[in-house]
Design a protein around this motif. Structure first.
Motif, PDB file in Angstrom:
ATOM      1  N   VAL A  48     -31.807 -34.949 -25.253  1.00 40.02           N
ATOM      2  CA  VAL A  48     -32.885 -34.629 -25.453  1.00 40.02           C
ATOM      3  C   VAL A  48     -32.918 -33.739 -23.405  1.00 40.02           C
ATOM      4  CG1 VAL A  48     -35.356 -34.804 -24.998  1.00 40.02           C
ATOM      5  CG2 VAL A  48     -34.528 -35.774 -26.353  1.00 40.02           C
ATOM      6  N   ASP A  49     -33.108 -32.205 -24.068  1.00 35.73           N
ATOM      7  CA  ASP A  49     -33.218 -30.713 -23.100  1.00 35.73           C
ATOM      8  C   ASP A  49     -32.170 -31.123 -21.851  1.00 35.73           C
ATOM      9  OD1 ASP A  49     -34.661 -29.193 -21.614  1.00 35.73           O
ATOM     10  OD2 ASP A  49     -36.554 -30.687 -20.447  1.00 35.73           O
ATOM     11  N   PRO A  50     -30.896 -30.912 -22.418  1.00 39.34           N
ATOM     12  CA  PRO A  50     -29.971 -31.084 -21.764  1.00 39.34           C
ATOM     13  C   PRO A  50     -29.699 -29.711 -21.010  1.00 39.34           C
ATOM     14  CG  PRO A  50     -29.302 -31.291 -23.850  1.00 39.34           C
ATOM     15  CD  PRO A  50     -30.134 -31.279 -24.089  1.00 39.34           C
ATOM     16  N   VAL A  67     -29.182 -34.774 -33.737  1.00 37.22           N
ATOM     17  CA  VAL A  67     -29.225 -33.844 -33.041  1.00 37.22           C
ATOM     18  C   VAL A  67     -30.901 -34.024 -32.583  1.00 37.22           C
ATOM     19  CG1 VAL A  67     -29.741 -31.371 -33.079  1.00 37.22           C
ATOM     20  CG2 VAL A  67     -28.066 -32.266 -34.109  1.00 37.22           C
ATOM     21  N   LYS A  68     -31.259 -33.609 -30.949  1.00 36.06           N
ATOM     22  CA  LYS A  68     -31.821 -33.532 -30.364  1.00 36.06           C
ATOM     23  C   LYS A  68     -32.438 -32.234 -29.554  1.00 36.06           C
ATOM     24  CE  LYS A  68     -32.881 -38.079 -30.978  1.00 36.06           C
ATOM     25  NZ  LYS A  68     -31.701 -38.344 -31.664  1.00 36.06           N
ATOM     26  N   SER A 125     -32.964 -12.776 -29.205  1.00 30.97           N
ATOM     27  CA  SER A 125     -33.314 -13.479 -27.799  1.00 30.97           C
ATOM     28  C   SER A 125     -32.265 -14.743 -27.630  1.00 30.97           C
ATOM     29  CB  SER A 125     -34.711 -13.459 -26.989  1.00 30.97           C
ATOM     30  OG  SER A 125     -35.126 -12.322 -26.960  1.00 30.97           O
ATOM     31  N   ASN A 126     -32.423 -15.555 -26.537  1.00 32.59           N
ATOM     32  CA  ASN A 126     -31.369 -16.641 -26.820  1.00 32.59           C
ATOM     33  C   ASN A 126     -32.885 -17.630 -26.728  1.00 32.59           C
ATOM     34  OD1 ASN A 126     -29.807 -15.516 -25.083  1.00 32.59           O
ATOM     35  ND2 ASN A 126     -30.255 -16.565 -22.719  1.00 32.59           N
ATOM     36  N   PHE A 127     -32.961 -18.348 -27.734  1.00 31.54           N
ATOM     37  CA  PHE A 127     -33.225 -19.095 -27.965  1.00 31.54           C
ATOM     38  C   PHE A 127     -33.437 -21.228 -27.007  1.00 31.54           C
ATOM     39  CE2 PHE A 127     -36.924 -20.085 -31.593  1.00 31.54           C
ATOM     40  CZ  PHE A 127     -37.614 -21.457 -30.771  1.00 31.54           C
ATOM     41  N   VAL A 128     -34.019 -21.121 -26.769  1.00 23.25           N
ATOM     42  CA  VAL A 128     -33.173 -22.914 -26.361  1.00 23.25           C
ATOM     43  C   VAL A 128     -34.054 -24.034 -27.097  1.00 23.25           C
ATOM     44  CG1 VAL A 128     -32.601 -24.361 -23.887  1.00 23.25           C
ATOM     45  CG2 VAL A 128     -32.077 -22.276 -24.072  1.00 23.25           C
ATOM     46  N   VAL A 129     -34.123 -24.446 -27.690  1.00 25.35           N
ATOM     47  CA  VAL A 129     -35.140 -25.751 -27.941  1.00 25.35           C
ATOM     48  C   VAL A 129     -34.391 -26.718 -27.258  1.00 25.35           C
ATOM     49  CG1 VAL A 129     -35.843 -26.864 -29.757  1.00 25.35           C
ATOM     50  CG2 VAL A 129     -35.088 -24.462 -30.617  1.00 25.35           C
ATOM     51  N   PRO A 130     -35.719 -27.712 -26.489  1.00 25.14           N
ATOM     52  CA  PRO A 130     -35.524 -28.696 -25.638  1.00 25.14           C
ATOM     53  C   PRO A 130     -35.163 -30.520 -26.572  1.00 25.14           C
ATOM     54  CG  PRO A 130     -37.327 -27.861 -24.997  1.00 25.14           C
ATOM     55  CD  PRO A 130     -37.080 -26.783 -25.944  1.00 25.14           C
ATOM     56  N   ASP A 131     -36.035 -30.421 -27.445  1.00 22.26           N
ATOM     57  CA  ASP A 131     -36.656 -31.325 -28.338  1.00 22.26           C
ATOM     58  C   ASP A 131     -36.863 -30.638 -29.773  1.00 22.26           C
ATOM     59  OD1 ASP A 131     -37.260 -33.312 -29.540  1.00 22.26           O
ATOM     60  OD2 ASP A 131     -38.584 -34.258 -28.180  1.00 22.26           O
ATOM     61  N   VAL A 132     -36.287 -30.921 -30.602  1.00 19.91           N
ATOM     62  CA  VAL A 132     -35.983 -30.233 -31.836  1.00 19.91           C
ATOM     63  C   VAL A 132     -37.329 -30.933 -33.121  1.00 19.91           C
ATOM     64  CG1 VAL A 132     -33.674 -29.944 -31.979  1.00 19.91           C
ATOM     65  CG2 VAL A 132     -34.750 -31.360 -33.126  1.00 19.91           C
ATOM     66  N   LYS A 133     -38.525 -31.945 -32.338  1.00 17.52           N
ATOM     67  CA  LYS A 133     -39.614 -32.673 -32.682  1.00 17.52           C
ATOM     68  C   LYS A 133     -39.949 -31.848 -33.057  1.00 17.52           C
ATOM     69  CE  LYS A 133     -37.875 -36.949 -32.722  1.00 17.52           C
ATOM     70  NZ  LYS A 133     -38.384 -38.482 -32.075  1.00 17.52           N
ATOM     71  N   LEU A 176     -15.187 -25.966 -25.875  1.00 22.23           N
ATOM     72  CA  LEU A 176     -16.301 -26.196 -25.448  1.00 22.23           C
ATOM     73  C   LEU A 176     -17.500 -27.527 -25.427  1.00 22.23           C
ATOM     74  CD1 LEU A 176     -18.368 -23.082 -25.546  1.00 22.23           C
ATOM     75  CD2 LEU A 176     -16.885 -23.976 -23.629  1.00 22.23           C
ATOM     76  N   ARG A 177     -16.369 -27.827 -26.592  1.00 25.79           N
ATOM     77  CA  ARG A 177     -17.193 -29.220 -27.400  1.00 25.79           C
ATOM     78  C   ARG A 177     -16.294 -30.674 -26.501  1.00 25.79           C
ATOM     79  NH1 ARG A 177     -15.758 -32.682 -31.510  1.00 25.79           N
ATOM     80  NH2 ARG A 177     -17.443 -33.954 -32.511  1.00 25.79           N
ATOM     81  N   THR A 178     -15.060 -30.213 -26.198  1.00 23.65           N
ATOM     82  CA  THR A 178     -14.852 -31.476 -25.493  1.00 23.65           C
ATOM     83  C   THR A 178     -14.780 -31.361 -24.083  1.00 23.65           C
ATOM     84  OG1 THR A 178     -12.570 -31.045 -26.995  1.00 23.65           O
ATOM     85  CG2 THR A 178     -12.565 -31.919 -24.631  1.00 23.65           C
ATOM     86  N   ASN A 179     -15.501 -30.656 -23.820  1.00 26.65           N
ATOM     87  CA  ASN A 179     -15.454 -30.242 -22.399  1.00 26.65           C
ATOM     88  C   ASN A 179     -16.651 -30.757 -21.610  1.00 26.65           C
ATOM     89  OD1 ASN A 179     -12.488 -30.195 -20.877  1.00 26.65           O
ATOM     90  ND2 ASN A 179     -12.613 -28.823 -22.112  1.00 26.65           N
ATOM     91  N   VAL A 180     -17.773 -30.060 -22.808  1.00 22.06           N
ATOM     92  CA  VAL A 180     -19.109 -30.522 -21.728  1.00 22.06           C
ATOM     93  C   VAL A 180     -19.945 -31.440 -22.556  1.00 22.06           C
ATOM     94  CG1 VAL A 180     -21.330 -28.917 -21.851  1.00 22.06           C
ATOM     95  CG2 VAL A 180     -19.152 -28.068 -21.705  1.00 22.06           C
ATOM     96  N   SER A 181     -19.866 -32.970 -22.054  1.00 22.51           N
ATOM     97  CA  SER A 181     -20.707 -34.058 -22.408  1.00 22.51           C
ATOM     98  C   SER A 181     -21.478 -33.722 -23.373  1.00 22.51           C
ATOM     99  CB  SER A 181     -20.408 -35.015 -21.368  1.00 22.51           C
ATOM    100  OG  SER A 181     -22.184 -34.318 -21.188  1.00 22.51           O
ATOM    101  N   TYR A 182     -22.715 -33.303 -23.483  1.00 18.70           N
ATOM    102  CA  TYR A 182     -23.866 -32.715 -24.456  1.00 18.70           C
ATOM    103  C   TYR A 182     -23.816 -31.442 -25.017  1.00 18.70           C
ATOM    104  CZ  TYR A 182     -24.825 -29.713 -20.673  1.00 18.70           C
ATOM    105  OH  TYR A 182     -24.652 -28.372 -19.820  1.00 18.70           O
TER     106      TYR A 182
END
Length: 151
Positions: A129-131, A104-105, A84-92, A32-38
């Protein structure tokens, strides 16, 4: 590489004979790390419900000091409690964020369920940010379903 291509690669990793689950999970993290650029850091945290802690398992990326995380602390700890899933677009923008790296963004954490119980999670950090999209969530849920069958 598309997520459909990655599903084939993950399936091939999981179909290896004589390979431990930890080794397979490490190979999945690396793929996953190698094949997904973000996807800049990919790892699994496994739950210990008796101590209400998450323990770092297989991962790919820079080593982290955060090898044990209490339930409720940080994004991973919140997922351990919310299931639950948690998506953080911007950790700030997160008050309860545990910084693993200043680079890490954003972060996405998806729980792993086995027999209806949250046994751990996949955690992905991005230096962008937000990928993350719904497609990432769907793919990672699929990965976790495969991992749950392995464990």
């Amino acid at each position: 590489m598309t997520f459909d291509d990655l599903k084939i690669q993950v399936t091939n990793i999981l179909n290896q004979n004589g390979v431990t689950p930890d080794k397979m999970m490490t190979e999945i993290c690396e793929a996953l790390r190698t094949n997904v650029s973000y996807y800049d850091w990919v790892g699994f945290y496994m739950a210990n419900h008796d101590s209400k802690t998450l323990h770092l398992g297989p991962f790919a990326g820079t080593p982290t000091d955060h090898t044990v995380i209490p339930f409720g602390k940080g994004i991973c700890g919140q997922v351990a409690e919310s299931n639950s899933n948690f998506v953080v677009p911007d950790v700030k923008g997160q008050d309860n964020y545990i910084a693993c790296s200043i680079a890490v963004k954003s972060e996405i954490v998806i729980p792993i369920f086995k027999d209806g119980k949250n046994i751990g999670q996949i955690d992905i950090d991005s230096n962008k940010v937000d990928p993350f999209t719904k497609e990432d969530e769907d793919f990672l849920e699929w990965v976790n379903t495969q991992i749950a069958e392995l464990l």
